[in-house]
Design a protein around this motif. Structure first.
Motif, PDB file in Angstrom:
ATOM      1  N   ALA A 318       0.847  -1.196   0.000  1.00 34.93           N
ATOM      2  CA  ALA A 318       0.000   0.000   0.000  1.00 34.93           C
ATOM      3  C   ALA A 318       0.883   1.247   0.000  1.00 34.93           C
ATOM      4  CB  ALA A 318      -0.906  -0.012   1.219  1.00 34.93           C
ATOM      5  N   ASP A 319       0.348   2.376  -0.518  1.00 36.74           N
ATOM      6  CA  ASP A 319       1.112   3.622  -0.524  1.00 36.74           C
ATOM      7  C   ASP A 319       1.007   4.293   0.844  1.00 36.74           C
ATOM      8  OD1 ASP A 319      -1.331   4.913  -0.369  1.00 36.74           O
ATOM      9  OD2 ASP A 319      -1.339   5.591  -2.453  1.00 36.74           O
ATOM     10  N   LYS A 320       1.483   5.539   0.955  1.00 38.45           N
ATOM     11  CA  LYS A 320       1.542   6.203   2.268  1.00 38.45           C
ATOM     12  C   LYS A 320       0.158   6.520   2.822  1.00 38.45           C
ATOM     13  CE  LYS A 320       2.133  10.834   0.268  1.00 38.45           C
ATOM     14  NZ  LYS A 320       3.026  12.033   0.240  1.00 38.45           N
ATOM     15  N   TYR A 321      -0.876   6.468   1.972  1.00 40.08           N
ATOM     16  CA  TYR A 321      -2.246   6.661   2.448  1.00 40.08           C
ATOM     17  C   TYR A 321      -2.972   5.337   2.684  1.00 40.08           C
ATOM     18  CZ  TYR A 321      -1.335  11.340   0.603  1.00 40.08           C
ATOM     19  OH  TYR A 321      -0.791  12.563   0.345  1.00 40.08           O
ATOM     20  N   GLY A 322      -2.289   4.218   2.442  1.00 38.45           N
ATOM     21  CA  GLY A 322      -2.926   2.915   2.592  1.00 38.45           C
ATOM     22  C   GLY A 322      -3.746   2.516   1.381  1.00 38.45           C
ATOM     23  N   ILE A 323      -3.412   3.065   0.211  1.00 35.54           N
ATOM     24  CA  ILE A 323      -4.139   2.781  -1.022  1.00 35.54           C
ATOM     25  C   ILE A 323      -3.361   1.739  -1.836  1.00 35.54           C
ATOM     26  CG2 ILE A 323      -5.113   3.750  -3.144  1.00 35.54           C
ATOM     27  CD1 ILE A 323      -6.441   4.810  -0.649  1.00 35.54           C
ATOM     28  N   ILE A 324      -4.089   0.775  -2.418  1.00 34.07           N
ATOM     29  CA  ILE A 324      -3.463  -0.218  -3.304  1.00 34.07           C
ATOM     30  C   ILE A 324      -4.030  -0.057  -4.720  1.00 34.07           C
ATOM     31  CG2 ILE A 324      -2.981  -1.941  -1.519  1.00 34.07           C
ATOM     32  CD1 ILE A 324      -5.612  -3.345  -2.454  1.00 34.07           C
ATOM     33  N   ASN A 325      -3.296  -0.578  -5.697  1.00 36.68           N
ATOM     34  CA  ASN A 325      -3.700  -0.467  -7.097  1.00 36.68           C
ATOM     35  C   ASN A 325      -3.878  -1.864  -7.692  1.00 36.68           C
ATOM     36  OD1 ASN A 325      -3.419  -0.212 -10.079  1.00 36.68           O
ATOM     37  ND2 ASN A 325      -3.124   1.940  -9.583  1.00 36.68           N
ATOM     38  N   VAL A 326      -5.101  -2.162  -8.161  1.00 37.86           N
ATOM     39  CA  VAL A 326      -5.411  -3.456  -8.780  1.00 37.86           C
ATOM     40  C   VAL A 326      -5.979  -3.184 -10.168  1.00 37.86           C
ATOM     41  CG1 VAL A 326      -6.749  -5.583  -8.638  1.00 37.86           C
ATOM     42  CG2 VAL A 326      -5.924  -4.494  -6.543  1.00 37.86           C
ATOM     43  N   ASP A 327      -5.259  -3.630 -11.201  1.00 39.51           N
ATOM     44  CA  ASP A 327      -5.710  -3.443 -12.588  1.00 39.51           C
ATOM     45  C   ASP A 327      -6.026  -1.972 -12.870  1.00 39.51           C
ATOM     46  OD1 ASP A 327      -5.455  -6.162 -12.987  1.00 39.51           O
ATOM     47  OD2 ASP A 327      -7.542  -6.588 -12.510  1.00 39.51           O
ATOM     48  N   ASN A 328      -5.134  -1.096 -12.421  1.00 40.35           N
ATOM     49  CA  ASN A 328      -5.254   0.356 -12.652  1.00 40.35           C
ATOM     50  C   ASN A 328      -6.459   0.984 -11.956  1.00 40.35           C
ATOM     51  OD1 ASN A 328      -2.918   0.506 -14.333  1.00 40.35           O
ATOM     52  ND2 ASN A 328      -4.139  -0.288 -16.034  1.00 40.35           N
ATOM     53  N   LYS A 329      -6.973   0.333 -10.935  1.00 32.25           N
ATOM     54  CA  LYS A 329      -8.020   0.893 -10.087  1.00 32.25           C
ATOM     55  C   LYS A 329      -7.497   0.951  -8.658  1.00 32.25           C
ATOM     56  CE  LYS A 329     -11.088   0.700 -13.488  1.00 32.25           C
ATOM     57  NZ  LYS A 329     -11.666   1.893 -14.133  1.00 32.25           N
ATOM     58  N   GLU A 330      -7.869   2.024  -7.920  1.00 36.33           N
ATOM     59  CA  GLU A 330      -7.349   2.219  -6.567  1.00 36.33           C
ATOM     60  C   GLU A 330      -8.389   1.835  -5.520  1.00 36.33           C
ATOM     61  OE1 GLU A 330      -6.238   6.332  -6.614  1.00 36.33           O
ATOM     62  OE2 GLU A 330      -4.272   5.912  -7.483  1.00 36.33           O
ATOM     63  N   TYR A 331      -7.886   1.146  -4.461  1.00 41.02           N
ATOM     64  CA  TYR A 331      -8.768   0.680  -3.388  1.00 41.02           C
ATOM     65  C   TYR A 331      -8.115   1.015  -2.042  1.00 41.02           C
ATOM     66  CZ  TYR A 331     -10.828  -2.046  -7.180  1.00 41.02           C
ATOM     67  OH  TYR A 331     -11.411  -2.427  -8.365  1.00 41.02           O
ATOM     68  N   SER A 332      -8.929   1.481  -1.096  1.00 34.27           N
ATOM     69  CA  SER A 332      -8.400   1.824   0.224  1.00 34.27           C
ATOM     70  C   SER A 332      -8.220   0.574   1.075  1.00 34.27           C
ATOM     71  CB  SER A 332      -9.357   2.792   0.924  1.00 34.27           C
ATOM     72  OG  SER A 332     -10.617   2.167   1.146  1.00 34.27           O
ATOM     73  N   THR A 333      -7.298   0.655   2.031  1.00 28.36           N
ATOM     74  CA  THR A 333      -7.132  -0.423   3.015  1.00 28.36           C
ATOM     75  C   THR A 333      -7.425   0.162   4.403  1.00 28.36           C
ATOM     76  OG1 THR A 333      -4.739  -0.001   3.257  1.00 28.36           O
ATOM     77  CG2 THR A 333      -5.423  -1.604   1.595  1.00 28.36           C
ATOM     78  N   SER A 334      -6.393   0.638   5.082  1.00 31.52           N
ATOM     79  CA  SER A 334      -6.523   1.261   6.393  1.00 31.52           C
ATOM     80  C   SER A 334      -5.237   2.044   6.653  1.00 31.52           C
ATOM     81  CB  SER A 334      -6.718   0.189   7.464  1.00 31.52           C
ATOM     82  OG  SER A 334      -6.601   0.740   8.753  1.00 31.52           O
ATOM     83  N   PRO A 335      -5.307   3.159   7.410  1.00 33.86           N
ATOM     84  CA  PRO A 335      -4.085   3.939   7.673  1.00 33.86           C
ATOM     85  C   PRO A 335      -2.976   3.121   8.328  1.00 33.86           C
ATOM     86  CG  PRO A 335      -6.033   5.157   8.353  1.00 33.86           C
ATOM     87  CD  PRO A 335      -6.492   3.779   7.996  1.00 33.86           C
TER      88      PRO A 335
END
Length: 500
Positions: A318-335
């Protein structure tokens, strides 16, 4: 019967050397009548072998053959053994033969059937129980907009029948979900299925017709046990039946644009359309397709008890905001998972984020089309309430509904903390609908407080609910009538008055 060399000797000695039948018979130590027969025989026809009908095995051979064919549709561990067949023959068919006789026959027949299957090179069109699969595309009216969606078609060349389902994409998860739905609806699995070189199934085409399959598709094939075939590159005619059926389905069922409100509900209606279409004669065989379809059914493999999980798993950071990228779409996880690795379960309609212990962090509906980000806010609200100033200028802040972004921008830091804590309590299933209405209602007379928003929210939530009148537990005393002046106070001092 004498050997060819012996017959030739008799004919030579008698017919050419003039020996008597008796002399030749004496030299060969055989009956003179045999010598006479072969010396004078005009034709030497090939004697056909007579098929002996066993009195013991003859009546039960068709039963054993039927059992063997039934077992070939099952996994090997579920096949009857020759011993078990013998026991059933004795118990249910009054068999009088030996177990060894049954064992020998079963071994011989299994070998013959396997050799026949391995040597069969008939085209799929002539074999019941086989299928072809391909995707097509058609326009659909969705939310007042016309969009193109793929639909998966499974055709049965022998009976000229089909099944189809509509999906949001042609990815691996949609392909396997579609096949599994069809298998379950059919109640069986085609013995052989021919595909084009679909990228959801084929990772790489190698030399000499070899294919490197995607991992999920390979496990799917092993689970259901069917044989797969792939067309040669650029040879779509090798699956000509399903290509023709893709056009037939589009022209007869999907044009003009079908209105889709809920895709799963829409797909449920498609089974009946496919069944009704079978009530017509086959274009060549002149038999009802519904009757031929039953012959297809007889050859299908038996369904495994368990469903296959039509999903793939992968790990990502996940990035610094807790966001992941799946097939060029972004999905939140948790901080708390910012810049950390998480496990993702990807199905055709969901993205599930898991921690290292396979516990669910958050579940998203899978995105298709133009929308690029899915935010589930519950895991973020605690952090937002403690650090509103830091988050205010991040991209996360802009993912709130516009009405909330505007409102929070006009709040003081302390107000932001209160509001975000309130959202953490009231937001359910990431649905801002009622919260948006509450904020708009509370803002009618200016910038509202947290309590005003909360009051409006619960007022809207409880709208339409019936309320039972409250009945007091204690008896309320009867009060005297209102009388001007002070005389009515005397009632409190009279005997039996309220004051006593």
């Amino acid at each position: 019967m004498l050997a060819v060399a012996q017959i030739d000797y008799i004919r030579h000695q008698v017919n050419q050397k003039g020996e008597t039948y008796a002399n030749v018979a004496r030299k060969m130590d055989i009956d003179p009548r045999t010598v006479t027969k072969y010396a004078n025989q005009e034709e030497f026809l090939v004697k056909k072998a007579q098929k002996r009908v066993s009195k013991v095995m003859g009546p039960v051979k068709p039963i054993i053959d039927k059992w063997i064919h039934e077992d070939l549709k099952k996994k090997k561990k579920n096949h009857r053994t020759a011993k078990r067949m013998y026991e059933q023959l004795v118990k249910f068919h009054c068999f009088k033969g030996s177990a060894r006789t049954v064992r020998d026959y079963v071994s011989k027949r299994k070998k013959e059937i396997r050799e026949y299957i391995d040597g069969a090179a008939l085209p799929l069109e002539t074999m019941p129980g086989t299928a072809q699969v391909d995707f097509g595309t058609a326009p659909f009216l969705y939310q007042s907009e016309v969009i193109d969606l793929p639909y998966l078609v499974m055709s049965f060349p022998y009976s000229n029948t089909f099944l189809f389902q509509v999906f949001p994409s042609e990815n691996t998860e949609c392909l396997l979900e579609g096949l599994q739905r069809m298998f379950r609806y059919m109640g069986g699995v085609p013995k052989t299925i021919r595909f084009d070189n679909l990228s959801p199934a084929v990772k790489k085409i190698k030399g000499k017709g070899q294919r490197e399959l995607t991992d999920t598709f390979e496990r799917f094939v092993l689970h259901y046990g069917f044989r797969y075939e792939f067309c040669n590159p650029g040879k779509g005619n090798e699956k000509g039946h399903v290509e023709a059926m893709v056009k037939y389905v589009r022209n007869n069922f999907l044009l003009p644009e079908c209105v889709v409100i809920d895709l799963d509900h829409f797909n449920q209606t498609l089974w009946q359309l496919a069944e009704e279409d079978r009530c017509r004669p086959h274009y060549l065989k002149q038999e009802l397709q519904s009757k031929l379809y039953k012959e297809d059914q007889k050859e299908w493999l038996i369904l495994p008890e368990k469903l296959f999980e039509c999903a793939r798993y992968q790990e990502m950071k996940a990035d610094k905001y807790g966001i992941i990228n799946v097939d060029n779409k972004e999905y939140s996880t948790s901080p708390r998972f910012a810049k950390q690795r998480v496990k993702i379960c990807i199905s055709y309609n969901s993205i599930i984020v898991l921690n290292k212990d396979n516990e669910v962090i958050v579940t998203h509906s899978r995105l298709y089309g133009v929308k690029r980000r899915s935010m589930i806010w519950q895991p973020y609200l605690d952090l937002l309430s403690r650090r509103p100033k830091a988050i205010k200028y991040s991209s996360l802040y802009d993912q709130f509904p516009e009405v909330w972004t505007t409102f929070l921008n006009n709040c003081t830091e302390e107000e932001q903390k209160d509001v975000l804590r309130l959202l953490g309590k009231l937001l359910k299933n990431n649905d801002f609908t009622l919260l948006n209405e509450a904020l708009n209602l509370a803002s009618v007379h200016g910038h509202p407080s947290t309590d005003q928003i909360k009051h409006c929210f619960y007022s809207l939530l409880n709208q339409g609910e019936s309320h039972v009148a409250i009945t007091p537990r204690n008896k309320v005393p009867i009060m005297p009538s209102v009388i001007r002046g002070l005389t009515h106070y005397d009632a409190f001092f009279h005997e039996g008055g309220v004051g006593e």
